[in-house]
Write an enzyme that holds these catalytic residues in place. Structure first.
Site, PDB file in Angstrom:
ATOM      1  N   CYS A 225       0.841  -1.197   0.000  1.00 49.40           N
ATOM      2  CA  CYS A 225       0.000   0.000   0.000  1.00 49.40           C
ATOM      3  C   CYS A 225       0.882   1.256   0.000  1.00 49.40           C
ATOM      4  CB  CYS A 225      -0.966  -0.044   1.178  1.00 49.40           C
ATOM      5  SG  CYS A 225      -2.353   1.112   1.030  1.00 49.40           S
ATOM      6  N   HIS A 356      -3.369  -5.372  -0.292  1.00 48.07           N
ATOM      7  CA  HIS A 356      -2.845  -5.927   0.956  1.00 48.07           C
ATOM      8  C   HIS A 356      -2.823  -7.452   0.866  1.00 48.07           C
ATOM      9  CE1 HIS A 356      -2.817  -2.262   3.558  1.00 48.07           C
ATOM     10  NE2 HIS A 356      -3.676  -1.847   2.651  1.00 48.07           N
ATOM     11  N   GLU A 358      -1.427  -9.544   2.675  1.00 50.92           N
ATOM     12  CA  GLU A 358      -1.443 -10.204   3.983  1.00 50.92           C
ATOM     13  C   GLU A 358      -2.841 -10.587   4.430  1.00 50.92           C
ATOM     14  OE1 GLU A 358      -1.641  -5.735   4.992  1.00 50.92           O
ATOM     15  OE2 GLU A 358      -0.837  -7.044   3.430  1.00 50.92           O
TER      16      GLU A 358
END
Length: 440
Positions: A225, A356, A358
């Site tokens: 990001c 993102h 993750e």
């Protein structure tokens, strides 16, 4: 309905007495709302004494066998095993009137492939996370978990060092010289540098310096990001020579915006104005590093959370200088993934994403970008890549233009804790093959 009430059983004084009053009071409050807990999950640093369990059962009106001791363990993945050992699954399924499912629960794979594996990792990989909320590690909890999942898949033991971004900036050298020296020392000692997301201008210049250090010194870099945005700003300043390149988030009046506010987002309202959720990112090349890690030929589907994006008007200059946007949104105007042109032959790993990754990482199914980052930091990425296949376009797929970014051919592979082993796993099963193979 099955109610599991989690409560703290603190240990007071040097004698180590386990106190039950907090749990008694919290259960009383719960019952005053018309809810009677079926199980008590009692958090304590050590296992509960049998007398304490009996006391809690008596005063909370819960069967003694339903008072679970949730003491500290070596890793979080042992908690389900701890609950199973106390037959919590049977109680829960009996309460839900699904008793026949209790015998089907098999935790052997979970124990050997996750809980035991994490404790037995030996080879250390040192990652520096350059952020601005380092005093509260939970602010980056999803990133930490994704790193752990990737380390587990790669057979590496994670050593995570926090670097406060603002202490990398020149001003800190005068104001906080010790913190400045420590921050740069930690950054230079890292096998890999990760710059996560964030908001506001505090520490941004430090993140830009971290991205510059990783690029110039060929240290594996993963930007997420804001980590992608600072990588673009750094490249514009130091490679294109646009010294005043900046983001309109931090410098609204910048004459050379490398990052801009998304045009469809309101500048007057803050609530509900972010670009959120899972969205397709179209891969611009089947030979890019990202395509090889994801084993995807057309697109990846990842979750987003941002208001600002790379200025599309600066993209041609950036790409001409070697910063390739290998992933874009469905309009082709919004940049999603960036790589250096000479990945992976010269720079071992320099990848950043607007989304993102993750958020979709799981134990046994590590995020491909995080896995690639950890492998590069452990100097295992090239061995991994040479055993995998470049994704091939299917007959019905949209043609994708070639890219000079990479030229290494790939085929399936699994990793072991002591090295790499060939395999022929494909696409979605790759991570599971990696995971299973690592136990050999």
């Amino acid at each position: 309905m099955c109610i599991v009430h989690v409560s703290l059983v603190p240990i007071i004084g040097v004698v180590g007495e386990q106190k039950t009053k907090p749990t008694q009071h919290s259960v009383a409050v719960l019952r005053s709302l018309g809810l009677q807990p079926d199980l008590l999950a009692c958090r304590c640093s050590v296992p509960l004494d049998e007398g304490v369990r009996q006391k809690l059962a008596l005063f909370c009106q819960v069967p003694a066998e339903n008072v679970l001791t949730m003491h500290d363990v070596s890793n979080i993945w042992r908690i389900p095993l701890l609950m199973q050992s106390q037959h919590a699954h049977k109680t829960i399924l009996d309460t839900l009137r699904l008793p026949h499912y209790a015998e089907k629960l098999d935790m052997h794979t979970w124990k050997t492939h996750i809980a035991d594996r994490w404790d037995n990792l030996k080879d250390v990989v040192h990652i520096s996370m350059c952020g601005k909320y380092t005093d509260l590690s939970d602010a980056y909890l999803s990133v930490i978990k994704a790193l752990q999942h990737a380390c587990m898949a790669a057979g590496m033991k994670l050593q995570l060092t926090w670097v406060e971004a603002q202490y990398l900036e020149p001003e800190a050298k005068e104001e906080e010289p010790e913190k400045y020296e420590d921050s740069w020392k930690n950054l230079r000692a890292a096998d890999g540098v990760l710059v996560p997301g964030g908001f506001g201008n505090r520490g941004v210049e430090g993140k830009i310096l971290a991205a510059q250090y990783a690029r110039e010194n060929k240290i594996p870099y993963l930007g997420i990001c804001l980590g992608m945005q600072v990588a673009v700003i750094e490249f514009a300043r130091n490679v294109l020579g646009i010294k005043d390149a900046d983001s309109t988030e931090f410098n609204p009046g910048t004459p050379n915006p490398a990052v801009v506010f998304m045009p469809e987002i309101s500048t007057k309202h803050m609530g509900g104005t972010m670009r959120l959720g899972a969205r397709k990112t179209l891969l611009q090349s089947i030979s890019c590093l990202t395509a090889k890690l994801y084993q995807k030929e057309q697109y990846v589907d990842e979750r987003h959370r941002h208001r600002y994006e790379v200025n599309p008007q600066m993209v041609p200059q950036l790409e001409a200088a070697g910063l390739l946007f290998v992933g874009k949104d469905e309009t082709g105007e919004r940049m999603e993934i960036v790589e250096l042109q000479d990945n992976p032959s010269d720079h071992p790993f320099y990848v950043a994403a607007q989304f993102h990754p993750e958020f979709k990482s799981r134990p046994g199914r590590a995020s491909p970008l995080f896995l690639g980052f950890i492998l590069a930091s452990a100097k295992r990425l090239n061995s991994y890549l040479t055993s995998r296949a470049t994704p091939q376009p299917s007959p019905m797929s949209t043609p994708i233009k070639p890219s000079p970014a990479t030229s290494i051919g790939l085929e399936g592979l699994s990793l072991s804790g002591s090295g790499l082993a060939n395999s022929t796993s494909h696409s979605s099963t790759v991570q599971h093959a990696l995971f299973r193979g690592s136990q050999s």
